[in-house]
Motif scaffolding. Structure first.
Motif, PDB file in Angstrom:
ATOM      1  N   ARG A   3     -18.540  43.611 -41.808  1.00 37.60           N
ATOM      2  CA  ARG A   3     -19.151  42.603 -40.956  1.00 37.60           C
ATOM      3  C   ARG A   3     -19.783  43.261 -39.739  1.00 37.60           C
ATOM      4  N   SER A 121      -7.392  43.510 -31.121  1.00 42.76           N
ATOM      5  CA  SER A 121      -8.028  42.447 -31.864  1.00 42.76           C
ATOM      6  C   SER A 121      -7.635  42.573 -33.327  1.00 42.76           C
ATOM      7  N   CYS A 122      -7.946  41.544 -34.132  1.00 42.37           N
ATOM      8  CA  CYS A 122      -7.530  41.606 -35.536  1.00 42.37           C
ATOM      9  C   CYS A 122      -8.547  41.044 -36.515  1.00 42.37           C
ATOM     10  N   ASP A 123      -9.573  40.320 -36.045  1.00 41.01           N
ATOM     11  CA  ASP A 123     -10.450  39.653 -36.995  1.00 41.01           C
ATOM     12  C   ASP A 123     -11.524  40.545 -37.592  1.00 41.01           C
ATOM     13  N   LEU A 124     -11.645  41.800 -37.131  1.00 42.07           N
ATOM     14  CA  LEU A 124     -12.626  42.701 -37.717  1.00 42.07           C
ATOM     15  C   LEU A 124     -12.102  43.394 -38.970  1.00 42.07           C
ATOM     16  N   GLU A 127      -8.729  41.242 -44.573  1.00 36.53           N
ATOM     17  CA  GLU A 127      -7.427  40.590 -44.713  1.00 36.53           C
ATOM     18  C   GLU A 127      -6.524  41.345 -45.680  1.00 36.53           C
ATOM     19  N   GLU A 172      -7.051  33.942 -33.035  1.00 36.98           N
ATOM     20  CA  GLU A 172      -7.849  34.805 -33.897  1.00 36.98           C
ATOM     21  C   GLU A 172      -7.071  35.208 -35.146  1.00 36.98           C
ATOM     22  N   ALA A 173      -5.796  35.547 -34.963  1.00 36.22           N
ATOM     23  CA  ALA A 173      -4.968  35.955 -36.097  1.00 36.22           C
ATOM     24  C   ALA A 173      -4.771  34.809 -37.081  1.00 36.22           C
ATOM     25  N   GLU A 175      -6.694  32.350 -37.597  1.00 34.65           N
ATOM     26  CA  GLU A 175      -7.954  32.042 -38.268  1.00 34.65           C
ATOM     27  C   GLU A 175      -8.318  33.099 -39.314  1.00 34.65           C
ATOM     28  N   SER A 176      -7.754  34.294 -39.182  1.00 29.29           N
ATOM     29  CA  SER A 176      -8.175  35.421 -40.016  1.00 29.29           C
ATOM     30  C   SER A 176      -7.207  35.769 -41.139  1.00 29.29           C
ATOM     31  N   TYR A 177      -5.949  35.312 -41.042  1.00 29.91           N
ATOM     32  CA  TYR A 177      -4.931  35.699 -42.020  1.00 29.91           C
ATOM     33  C   TYR A 177      -4.148  34.479 -42.482  1.00 29.91           C
TER      34      TYR A 177
END
Length: 214
Positions: A3, A121-124, A127, A172-173, A175-177
């Motif tokens: 991304r 951060s974690c969304d980059l 998953e 963020e977490a 939403e991403s996992y």
């Protein structure tokens, strides 16, 4: 391939001030281990949270206790020349995400696992890389004092404290996992850090034994 986003150490979603929030709720239950979607020999764990919440300290403790490899994303990016610029306003390096993700894929995309990564951060991240995502949180006044002790400028402290007020990393977490992968843990005292270490170690041990968590 990855991304196309570029991220500094902190990218606030909002910049207004609101009253302090109460300490977050206790951690969620332990996720299940060794699913068909993650046939790794050992789990990969991501420890994330606002700067100053104790990510690197917990990651180092977990890696030592579980015999895993610690991957400090920011430190590796600087050491391996994977930063694309320096943000003067935030007084921080901006990582080249494509280079960092390519570098991480060599380790986290492998079938053996056993990595404890930490980043603010974690969304980059894909998953599929992580079997457990631990979000550390901290009371805002404690966080302020920790960041001030690091010598952060007032503007940088304020932006990070606002990030914690809004619980941006926890959001963020989630939403991403998947819900059962994310665990939100208070990290304000040494006793809480020890409890968090024990909790993550229990997850790792259960995963290694092929036993689902409680």
């Amino acid at each position: 391939r990855w991304r196309r986003r570029r991220r500094a150490v902190y990218a606030p979603r909002r910049t207004v001030s609101i009253p302090l929030l109460p300490t977050p709720a206790p951690p969620r239950g332990m996720p299940k281990s060794k699913s068909a979607a993650t046939p790794r020999a050992r789990p990969n764990v991501l420890i994330t949270g606002t700067p100053g919440t104790g990510k690197t300290s917990l990651a180092e403790r977990v890696a030592a206790a579980c015999g895993m490899h610690h991957y400090d994303v920011s430190a590796v990016a600087k050491r391996e020349d994977m930063c694309e610029s320096f943000d003067e306003d935030l007084d921080t390096h901006v990582i080249d995400e494509d280079k960092v993700l390519d570098h991480m894929e060599e380790k986290l995309g492998a079938s053996d696992g056993g990595i404890v990564a930490d980043y603010h951060s974690c969304d980059l991240f894909p998953e599929r890389w992580f079997d457990l995502v631990v979000v550390l949180t901290c009371d805002n006044s404690i966080l302020y004092d920790r960041l001030a002790a690091r010598g952060y400028a007032e503007a940088k402290i304020t932006k990070n404290v606002e990030c914690e007020i809004f619980q941006a990393i926890a959001e963020e977490a989630r939403e991403s996992y998947a819900e059962d992968v994310v665990r939100v843990c208070a990290s304000e005292t040494i006793e809480q850090m020890e409890a968090n270490e024990a909790s993550v170690k229990a997850f790792v041990d259960a995963f290694n034994d092929g036993v689902g968590g409680a």
